[in-house]
Write an enzyme that holds these catalytic residues in place. Structure first.
Site, mmCIF file in Angstrom:
data_model
loop_
_atom_site.group_PDB
_atom_site.id
_atom_site.type_symbol
_atom_site.label_atom_id
_atom_site.label_comp_id
_atom_site.label_asym_id
_atom_site.label_seq_id
_atom_site.Cartn_x
_atom_site.Cartn_y
_atom_site.Cartn_z
ATOM 1 C CD GLU A 233 13.649 -35.989 46.771
ATOM 2 O OE1 GLU A 233 13.052 -34.899 46.721
ATOM 3 O OE2 GLU A 233 14.488 -36.328 45.927
ATOM 4 C CB CYS B 257 11.327 -41.068 40.522
ATOM 5 S SG CYS B 257 12.604 -42.254 40.919
ATOM 6 C CB SER B 258 12.698 -36.627 37.547
ATOM 7 O OG SER B 258 13.541 -35.487 37.551
ATOM 8 N NE ARG C 163 17.905 -42.038 43.482
ATOM 9 C CZ ARG C 163 17.443 -40.874 43.035
ATOM 10 N NH1 ARG C 163 16.431 -40.870 42.174
ATOM 11 N NH2 ARG C 163 17.952 -39.735 43.456
ATOM 12 C CD GLU D 220 9.936 -36.118 45.543
ATOM 13 O OE1 GLU D 220 10.936 -35.706 44.924
ATOM 14 O OE2 GLU D 220 9.530 -37.292 45.463
ATOM 15 C CG HIS E 224 10.105 -30.809 45.336
ATOM 16 N ND1 HIS E 224 10.870 -30.794 46.462
ATOM 17 C CD2 HIS E 224 10.355 -31.987 44.740
ATOM 18 C CE1 HIS E 224 11.567 -31.901 46.551
ATOM 19 N NE2 HIS E 224 11.275 -32.651 45.520
#
Length: 192
Positions: free
Chosen positions: A106, A46-47, A30, A108, A11
């Site tokens: 993740e 971050c997202s 976080r 990414e 993603h």
């Protein structure tokens, strides 16, 4: 992480590096309630861009910049007027994969964005445990603490990849006023 591995799920993501006028980088720790990488220190924000028209615009990476502006408000309470989308500099892209706890992780394509602004911070405790501005030397000290396992300091894997491969050089360009020379949005850096 099994599903990511078995189905090769990938993603889009973005990582924002927000600097103040003294060229100090805003870091966040976080929240403990985050599903992936709780209580780790990382870059400013971050997202992931959402599947909505405003965040899918490819021209000049506007969709990613719109997503960054949205998430800076969600996570850090930074109002949109403090971070205009035209002030973000997309510097590069990296592809990486990182497990979090065995179940989650993740994979990414991460768009890396710099912005220099003085901002008002109102961190969302559901997203952020702590924040601090650091100089390059203070960041080096934080990295040494993480490497030595001192004080429970941990860094997010994507942040560490950026630090190890790009950040210090980009930061130097920022301080010299030559950041445009560092932009490379053509290459996708495959990092491990």
């Amino acid at each position: 992480m099994e599903k990511i591995e078995s189905e090769n799920l990938l993603h889009r993501a973005f990582s924002v590096f927000l600097f103040n006028s003294k060229h100090e980088l805003l870091l966040q720790q976080r929240s403990a309630t985050k599903v992936t990488f709780p209580l780790v220190w990382t870059n400013t924000c971050c997202s992931h861009p959402l599947y909505r028209e405003s965040e899918l615009i490819q021209e000049n990476f506007l969709g990613v910049r719109n997503a960054a502006q949205r998430k800076l408000l969600d996570e850090l309470g930074i109002p949109a007027e403090d971070v205009p989308v035209d002030q973000f500099t997309p510097l590069g892209r990296m592809l990486y994969k990182a497990p979090s706890d065995g179940k989650w992780g993740e994979h990414e394509l991460d768009y890396l964005l710099f912005i220099v602004r003085e901002v008002k911070l109102v961190p969302n405790p559901d997203e952020v445990a702590d924040v601090k501005y650091v100089s390059r030397e203070q960041l080096r000290e934080l990295i040494q603490q993480a490497d030595a396992g001192e004080g429970g300091v941990k860094l997010s894997p994507w942040f560490r990849l950026v630090v190890d491969n790009f950040l210090m050089g980009w930061w130097e360009h920022l301080e010299k006023g030559t950041l445009a020379e560092a932009v490379d949005m053509e290459t996708i850096h495959k990092l491990k």
